[in-house]
Design a protein around this motif. Structure first.
Motif, short mmCIF file in Angstrom:
data_model
loop_
_atom_site.label_atom_id
_atom_site.label_comp_id
_atom_site.label_asym_id
_atom_site.label_seq_id
_atom_site.Cartn_x
_atom_site.Cartn_y
_atom_site.Cartn_z
N GLY A 266 0.89 -1.23 -0.26
CA GLY A 266 0.12 0.11 -0.23
C GLY A 266 1.00 1.20 0.08
O GLY A 266 2.00 1.32 -0.41
N ASP A 267 0.20 2.30 0.45
CA ASP A 267 0.95 3.71 0.63
C ASP A 267 2.13 3.76 1.59
O ASP A 267 1.72 3.88 2.79
CB ASP A 267 -0.21 4.64 0.70
CG ASP A 267 0.26 5.95 0.55
OD1 ASP A 267 1.39 6.49 0.67
OD2 ASP A 267 -0.29 6.89 0.10
N LEU A 268 3.45 3.97 1.08
CA LEU A 268 4.50 3.85 2.11
C LEU A 268 4.31 5.06 2.92
O LEU A 268 4.80 5.14 3.95
CB LEU A 268 5.70 3.95 1.22
CG LEU A 268 7.18 3.63 2.17
CD1 LEU A 268 6.98 2.09 2.82
CD2 LEU A 268 8.30 3.78 1.11
N ALA A 269 3.87 6.41 2.14
CA ALA A 269 3.73 7.57 3.01
C ALA A 269 2.88 7.32 4.49
O ALA A 269 3.07 7.71 5.47
CB ALA A 269 3.50 8.60 2.47
N VAL A 270 1.83 6.63 3.97
CA VAL A 270 0.70 6.21 5.08
C VAL A 270 1.45 5.61 6.18
O VAL A 270 1.25 5.56 7.22
CB VAL A 270 -0.46 5.88 4.70
CG1 VAL A 270 -1.40 5.36 5.75
CG2 VAL A 270 -1.28 6.67 3.70
N ASP A 288 11.67 0.42 -1.95
CA ASP A 288 10.12 0.23 -2.21
C ASP A 288 9.61 -0.46 -1.28
O ASP A 288 9.75 -1.64 -0.98
CB ASP A 288 10.17 -0.21 -3.76
CG ASP A 288 10.44 0.65 -4.68
OD1 ASP A 288 10.86 1.67 -4.68
OD2 ASP A 288 10.91 -0.07 -5.86
N ASP A 289 8.53 0.05 -0.49
CA ASP A 289 7.76 -0.79 0.30
C ASP A 289 8.41 -1.33 1.60
O ASP A 289 7.83 -2.24 2.12
CB ASP A 289 7.00 -2.05 -0.61
CG ASP A 289 6.19 -1.51 -1.68
OD1 ASP A 289 5.66 -0.24 -1.68
OD2 ASP A 289 6.07 -2.13 -2.55
N VAL A 313 -2.69 -0.79 7.05
CA VAL A 313 -1.49 -1.15 6.23
C VAL A 313 -1.28 -2.39 6.30
O VAL A 313 -0.78 -2.77 7.42
CB VAL A 313 -0.36 0.02 6.73
CG1 VAL A 313 0.82 -0.48 5.94
CG2 VAL A 313 -0.70 1.28 6.43
#
Length: 337
Positions: A266-270, A288-289, A313
């Motif tokens: 999913g969203d790495l920033a979240v 990545d991830d 997440v």
């Protein structure tokens, strides 16, 4: 092995450089101690102010790049070179020109000393065993043990001049430990050995340390396998000791926080915001991830995972990161570049 093993409770092993005690609280004499050890060649200081000690029945790695002063240090510790200043103590006795021969009878040294090329492998071991003063039955037994453990049994009757570099290296190590010395100095012992032979040698050295309470000092820049063998290390750079002590203590001092790599979907920033709410700024992207998370002693990885789950997440993997002796070596060398 011939020497009777010491009871496991005889020694409470201290960190390298500390003071070991017996069960009654009495100090145990260090197997080897260097104090302010310095050696100059002309105007060049090859080794400068080395101070460290190693308790009996421990394995100590003297590490450093080529030219760091490892071989010069060993030669001073064994009485083959006279220090420009400082002192060496072996088994509680100061090493001097008068008593060097007596003390050296209790140690084994593997260096680049020439072997007898016109003699067979077995004859080399028997010749050196006689010089060490081994009685005939002990010499026969030890020769067979050394040939077996170092994988030389099938070449026992080959002339040394016919051996490969790796086999010569094995024989040099065998010669150093033939008489089951109390203290062994090994200079790049695995150089030229195939991986299987290096593993077998490391295993045998562990048995000497644990079973006979032999003290082993290994000088090398090859780090593979050392972490499982050495209790303590000293790292040399430019003739100076930049780090010395118990391996586990040095690692925990340099990297006091626990580190994890967390693979998420999913969203790495979240994911990063969720983890930051728990650990503050001790979280970084690691590709990545993947998040790189550091925790202090009070933190728990479960609280980090819970924070991610609350934010929906998906957590794909949590991988603990453990600093190694190799990490310590390169970090210490880089600090003094």
């Amino acid at each position: 092995m011939g020497r009777d093993p010491a009871p496991a409770t005889d020694i409470k092993k201290s960190p390298v450089g500390g003071t070991a005690t017996d069960d009654g609280g009495w100090p145990v004499v260090e197997a080897v101690a260097a104090s302010g050890l310095t050696k100059c060649f002309g105007g060049r200081e090859a080794v400068s102010e080395l101070t460290f000690s190693v308790a009996p029945g421990r394995a100590f790695g003297l590490l450093g790049p080529n030219g760091a002063g490892k071989t010069t240090t060993v030669r001073m510790l064994t009485g083959l070179l006279t220090p420009s200043s400082g002192s060496v103590t072996l088994f509680g006795e100061k090493l001097t020109a008068d008593d060097a021969h007596t003390l050296r009878a209790r140690i084994g040294v593997q260096t680049d000393t020439n072997l007898y090329e016109a003699l067979s492998v077995r004859e080399n071991l028997r010749a050196w065993g006689a010089l060490y003063g081994l009685a005939a039955p002990a010499l026969v037994r030890r020769t067979a043990e050394i040939l077996a453990v170092l994988g030389l049994a099938d070449r026992a009757d080959s002339l040394v001049g016919e051996l490969s570099k790796g086999m010569r290296q094995k024989l040099s190590v065998g010669r150093a430990i033939l008489h089951e010395p109390e203290l062994v100095f090994l200079d790049e012992p695995t150089a030229g050995l195939d991986p299987e032979a290096a593993v077998e040698l490391t295993k045998y050295l562990k048995e000497m340390v644990s079973g006979l309470r032999t003290t082993v000092i290994i000088c090398t820049h090859q780090l593979h396998g050392l972490e499982s063998l050495c209790d303590g290390v000293g790292i040399l750079k430019g003739g100076r000791l930049v780090v010395a002590g118990d391996v586990h203590r040095l690692l925990s001092q340099r990297w006091p926080r626990r580190r994890y790599l967390i693979a998420v979907a999913g969203d790495l920033a979240v994911a990063k915001r969720a983890v930051s709410a728990v650990v503050g700024d001790a979280v970084h992207g690691a590709g990545d991830d993947v998040l790189d998370v550091s925790l202090d002693e009070e933190g728990t990885i479960s609280s980090v995972v819970e924070a991610l789950v609350r934010q929906r997440v998906p957590v794909r993997a949590v991988v603990p990161q453990h600093p190694t002796l190799q990490d310590l070596y390169f970090s210490a060398i880089e600090d003094h570049t």
